[in-house]
Design an enzyme around this catalytic site. Structure first.
Site, mmCIF file in Angstrom:
data_model
loop_
_atom_site.group_PDB
_atom_site.id
_atom_site.type_symbol
_atom_site.label_atom_id
_atom_site.label_comp_id
_atom_site.label_asym_id
_atom_site.label_seq_id
_atom_site.Cartn_x
_atom_site.Cartn_y
_atom_site.Cartn_z
ATOM 1 N N ASP A 1 0.861 -1.182 0.000
ATOM 2 C CA ASP A 1 0.000 0.000 0.000
ATOM 3 C C ASP A 1 0.899 1.233 0.000
ATOM 4 O O ASP A 1 1.883 1.281 0.734
ATOM 5 C CB ASP A 1 -0.867 0.033 1.259
ATOM 6 N N HIS B 1 4.502 -7.702 -0.241
ATOM 7 C CA HIS B 1 4.062 -8.929 -0.906
ATOM 8 C C HIS B 1 4.761 -9.085 -2.256
ATOM 9 O O HIS B 1 5.385 -8.146 -2.766
ATOM 10 C CB HIS B 1 2.545 -8.916 -1.095
ATOM 11 N N SER C 1 7.864 3.398 4.664
ATOM 12 C CA SER C 1 9.149 3.516 3.987
ATOM 13 C C SER C 1 8.920 3.513 2.486
ATOM 14 O O SER C 1 7.895 4.008 2.020
ATOM 15 C CB SER C 1 10.098 2.398 4.416
#
EC number: 4.1.1.65
Length: 443
Positions: A187, A288, A400
């Site tokens: 995200d 992911h 980050s």
């Protein structure tokens, strides 16, 4: 009378001896207190909650809670200030340019790695069960986190660190099932994307300054390169010039981590793309797999931990190359694939689920950030590590940045074909893990 005076002196001596004995026992109490704090922090784990039922074993440190609340308030105020400045610049049609300043130079002298480790300790302290929902709701209000997506009740997250890396309810992040698409691994907000064509393989950090992909991924990277002409690079539909900004003084080069490589005369092979995604503190923090691929090599660069906000990108040269990061390289059905997880201030801990023994932000033995990266090849141990699209790879302990560099299908013709890979995003878009970054069509 003499007997009574002697008795009084004896009582005073016994009382003084008792006070002295209690004084010598005080360090033991402090050491016991410190051991309790350490054991509480050690129980913090990245794999979710599970601390809700341990009422008797949890240890609460009021000072750590106060420090955490103050830190959250400072971060929230800073975020509101930065967002306001950026929004004002965008409304005026001003594109932010690279401009070094004194504050950026001052950051290089701060012990940011030590500060990040201390912040990691604070976030690992377990809160009382009754206080946990209030702390996490305050965090969610400050950084726009969606608490309804959390897989567990808020009382189950024993510490702020547990909450940072929380898993989500099933179905919150559906994976795009199109076999001809590449999904977002996180995200976040899309900062930069495009196709790498220019000799030297550079990615624009901000207008007026770019950094080398070879320096980002490492000197031993098997980035697909070929000798070729110096042609222009397409970068999210924008042109950019290198100019004098690529020249480094001996001071910057000597302190770089790793040393910044010069522009290579080689050009990337056709069909090499990149995408840079920034994760805010309130975003979902797990990383992911963007495609089905085979991870062959892992590199850990123990660099600095500069902040990765908008101001830092405008004022610090080679920000992503300077910072600590973990790079995964491998192959997928269309060729080369690399994913770089870049740490930042208070985010020194980058954990890989595919390699739980990896530890980042460790104390350094040398003053200068010049040692080579730690590298591990997964291939000699078998056939690498196979990951499916959407598989969990790792996690940040706050927000980050992730940089993807990959090959994708393109035709050999000079003109674009309908079957070629195309990004389906725009700069500044908010994207969620599982949504498509780009698509192509089988010829």
């Amino acid at each position: 009378m003499k007997f009574r005076a002697a008795t009084q002196r004896l009582l005073l001596f016994a009382q003084a001896a008792r006070h002295a004995r209690n004084f010598h026992q005080q360090p033991r109490h402090f050491s016991t207190f410190f051991r309790k704090v350490q054991s509480s922090a050690a129980r913090a784990s990245i794999n979710g909650g599970g601390g809700g039922g341990r009422r008797g074993n949890s240890f609460f440190v009021p000072g750590a809670t106060v420090g955490t609340v103050l830190m959250l308030g400072a971060l929230h105020a800073r975020r509101l200030y930065d967002d306001k400045k950026i929004e004002e610049a965008r409304e005026k049609g001003i594109e932010l340019e690279f401009h070094p300043d004194v504050k950026a130079t001052f950051l290089s002298f701060l012990p940011l790695r030590t500060i990040s480790r201390f912040w990691g300790f604070l976030t690992s302290v377990e809160y009382p069960i009754w206080l946990r929902p209030h702390v996490y709701k305050a965090w969610a209000r400050a950084f726009d986190s969606n608490l309804e997506e959390a897989a567990l009740p808020l009382e189950e997250y024993a510490s702020l660190r547990h909450f940072f890396v929380r898993t989500l309810k099933e179905g919150c992040r559906p994976i795009d099932s199109d076999p001809c698409c590449l999904i977002s691994p996180v995200d976040g907000t899309v900062l930069r994307f495009g196709e790498l064509k220019e000799a030297g393989v550079m990615i624009e950090q901000v207008k007026g300054f770019s950094y080398s992909v070879s320096s980002l991924l490492g000197a031993k990277s098997f980035l697909p390169m070929t000798a070729g002409e110096n042609i222009q690079q397409e970068s999210g539909g924008e042109d950019k010039s290198m100019g004098d900004e690529t020249q480094k003084s001996w001071w910057r080069v000597s302190l770089a981590s790793p040393k910044v490589r010069g522009i290579s005369p080689e050009s990337p092979m056709k069909g090499l793309f990149y995408c840079v995604i920034y994760l805010k503190p309130g975003d979902y923090h797990r990383i992911h797999s963007p495609v089905d691929w085979n991870v062959l090599v892992r590199r850990h660069f123990s660099g600095r931990l500069y902040p990765l906000n908008e101001r830092s990108m405008r004022t610090i040269r080679n920000l992503y190359v300077e910072n600590e990061r973990v790079v995964l390289e491998g192959q997928w059905q269309e060729g080369y694939m690399a994913m770089a997880a870049i740490g930042a201030t208070n985010i020194g801990s980058i954990e890989l689920f595919v390699e739980p023994t990896l530890h980042t932000n460790r104390p350094r033995k040398k003053l200068l950030h010049s040692e080579p990266p730690e590298e591990r090849a997964y291939e000699p141990e078998g056939n690498g590590i196979m990951l499916k699209k959407g598989d969990e790879v790792g996690a940040f302990n706050m927000g980050s940045t992730v940089v993807l560099v990959f090959q994708a299908p393109v035709s050999s013709a000079n003109e674009r074909m309908p079957s070629d890979f195309k990004f389906c995003i725009e700069r500044g878009d908010r994207i969620r893990m599982g949504e498509a970054l780009g698509r192509w069509h089988d010829a």
